[in-house]
Design a protein around this motif. Structure first.
Motif, PDB file in Angstrom:
ATOM      1  N   GLU A  21      43.921 -32.807  35.556  1.00 26.98           N
ATOM      2  CA  GLU A  21      43.880 -32.391  34.462  1.00 26.98           C
ATOM      3  C   GLU A  21      42.555 -31.682  34.754  1.00 26.98           C
ATOM      4  OE1 GLU A  21      44.356 -36.464  32.086  1.00 26.98           O
ATOM      5  OE2 GLU A  21      46.384 -36.308  32.716  1.00 26.98           O
ATOM      6  N   ARG A  22      41.656 -32.315  35.303  1.00 25.34           N
ATOM      7  CA  ARG A  22      39.911 -31.609  35.471  1.00 25.34           C
ATOM      8  C   ARG A  22      39.649 -30.047  35.475  1.00 25.34           C
ATOM      9  NH1 ARG A  22      38.100 -35.891  39.733  1.00 25.34           N
ATOM     10  NH2 ARG A  22      40.237 -34.926  40.521  1.00 25.34           N
ATOM     11  N   ILE A  23      40.552 -29.919  36.819  1.00 29.85           N
ATOM     12  CA  ILE A  23      40.863 -28.161  36.628  1.00 29.85           C
ATOM     13  C   ILE A  23      41.031 -27.897  35.596  1.00 29.85           C
ATOM     14  CG2 ILE A  23      41.616 -26.208  38.438  1.00 29.85           C
ATOM     15  CD1 ILE A  23      39.752 -28.027  39.535  1.00 29.85           C
ATOM     16  N   VAL A  24      41.936 -28.484  35.074  1.00 27.53           N
ATOM     17  CA  VAL A  24      42.682 -27.526  33.650  1.00 27.53           C
ATOM     18  C   VAL A  24      42.371 -27.509  32.763  1.00 27.53           C
ATOM     19  CG1 VAL A  24      44.757 -27.584  31.683  1.00 27.53           C
ATOM     20  CG2 VAL A  24      45.241 -27.842  34.009  1.00 27.53           C
ATOM     21  N   SER A  25      41.003 -28.688  32.102  1.00 25.35           N
ATOM     22  CA  SER A  25      40.232 -28.415  31.253  1.00 25.35           C
ATOM     23  C   SER A  25      39.330 -27.403  31.811  1.00 25.35           C
ATOM     24  CB  SER A  25      39.531 -30.062  31.095  1.00 25.35           C
ATOM     25  OG  SER A  25      40.715 -30.817  30.486  1.00 25.35           O
ATOM     26  N   ALA A  26      38.778 -27.471  33.002  1.00 26.35           N
ATOM     27  CA  ALA A  26      37.561 -27.155  33.384  1.00 26.35           C
ATOM     28  C   ALA A  26      38.181 -25.149  33.064  1.00 26.35           C
ATOM     29  CB  ALA A  26      37.104 -26.758  34.709  1.00 26.35           C
ATOM     30  N   VAL A  27      39.031 -24.647  33.816  1.00 27.84           N
ATOM     31  CA  VAL A  27      39.931 -23.701  33.080  1.00 27.84           C
ATOM     32  C   VAL A  27      39.923 -23.122  32.191  1.00 27.84           C
ATOM     33  CG1 VAL A  27      41.726 -21.889  33.542  1.00 27.84           C
ATOM     34  CG2 VAL A  27      41.130 -23.250  35.338  1.00 27.84           C
ATOM     35  N   LYS A  28      40.140 -24.290  30.996  1.00 33.82           N
ATOM     36  CA  LYS A  28      40.288 -23.701  29.224  1.00 33.82           C
ATOM     37  C   LYS A  28      38.785 -23.377  28.903  1.00 33.82           C
ATOM     38  CE  LYS A  28      44.294 -26.212  28.769  1.00 33.82           C
ATOM     39  NZ  LYS A  28      45.617 -25.217  27.792  1.00 33.82           N
ATOM     40  N   ARG A  29      38.126 -24.526  29.263  1.00 33.81           N
ATOM     41  CA  ARG A  29      36.794 -24.246  28.668  1.00 33.81           C
ATOM     42  C   ARG A  29      35.881 -23.137  28.932  1.00 33.81           C
ATOM     43  NH1 ARG A  29      36.035 -29.887  31.104  1.00 33.81           N
ATOM     44  NH2 ARG A  29      34.757 -28.598  32.348  1.00 33.81           N
ATOM     45  N   PHE A  30      36.288 -22.826  30.242  1.00 31.54           N
ATOM     46  CA  PHE A  30      35.798 -21.684  31.314  1.00 31.54           C
ATOM     47  C   PHE A  30      36.087 -19.762  29.939  1.00 31.54           C
ATOM     48  CE2 PHE A  30      35.926 -17.619  33.230  1.00 31.54           C
ATOM     49  CZ  PHE A  30      35.082 -17.130  34.254  1.00 31.54           C
ATOM     50  N   ALA A  31      37.578 -20.206  30.206  1.00 32.39           N
ATOM     51  CA  ALA A  31      38.496 -19.183  29.199  1.00 32.39           C
ATOM     52  C   ALA A  31      37.521 -18.847  27.849  1.00 32.39           C
ATOM     53  CB  ALA A  31      40.181 -19.382  28.978  1.00 32.39           C
ATOM     54  N   GLU A  32      37.468 -20.492  27.814  1.00 32.76           N
ATOM     55  CA  GLU A  32      36.562 -20.108  25.746  1.00 32.76           C
ATOM     56  C   GLU A  32      35.274 -19.152  26.148  1.00 32.76           C
ATOM     57  OE1 GLU A  32      35.599 -23.188  22.368  1.00 32.76           O
ATOM     58  OE2 GLU A  32      37.922 -23.492  23.849  1.00 32.76           O
ATOM     59  N   LYS A  33      34.213 -20.022  26.499  1.00 31.99           N
ATOM     60  CA  LYS A  33      33.593 -19.939  27.011  1.00 31.99           C
ATOM     61  C   LYS A  33      33.293 -18.437  26.879  1.00 31.99           C
ATOM     62  CE  LYS A  33      28.903 -20.550  29.245  1.00 31.99           C
ATOM     63  NZ  LYS A  33      28.318 -20.609  30.897  1.00 31.99           N
TER      64      LYS A  33
END
Length: 60
Positions: A21-33
């Motif tokens: 879940e940490r990787i999923v969250s990191a990818v989503k945060r990166f994409a949003e940023k």
């Protein structure tokens, strides 16, 4: 500064499937940023379950 031509070729959308879940969250945060959340997405999946929507994705 991001080069807009970087996304001018290649797949129209990339979806990352991960069991962490940490990787999923990191990818989503990166994409949003980077404002590419319409192009890059991440989905949590249990690797013991069948792949979601098999046949819908090109996988590697």
């Amino acid at each position: 500064m991001r080069d807009p031509e970087i996304l001018a070729f290649g797949p129209s959308k990339v979806t990352v499937f991960d069991f962490d879940e940490r990787i999923v969250s990191a990818v989503k945060r990166f994409a949003e940023k980077e404002r590419i959340d319409g192009v890059l997405d991440a989905i949590w999946c249990n690797v013991l379950d069948p792949f979601p929507e098999s046949g819908r994705y090109d996988c590697f």
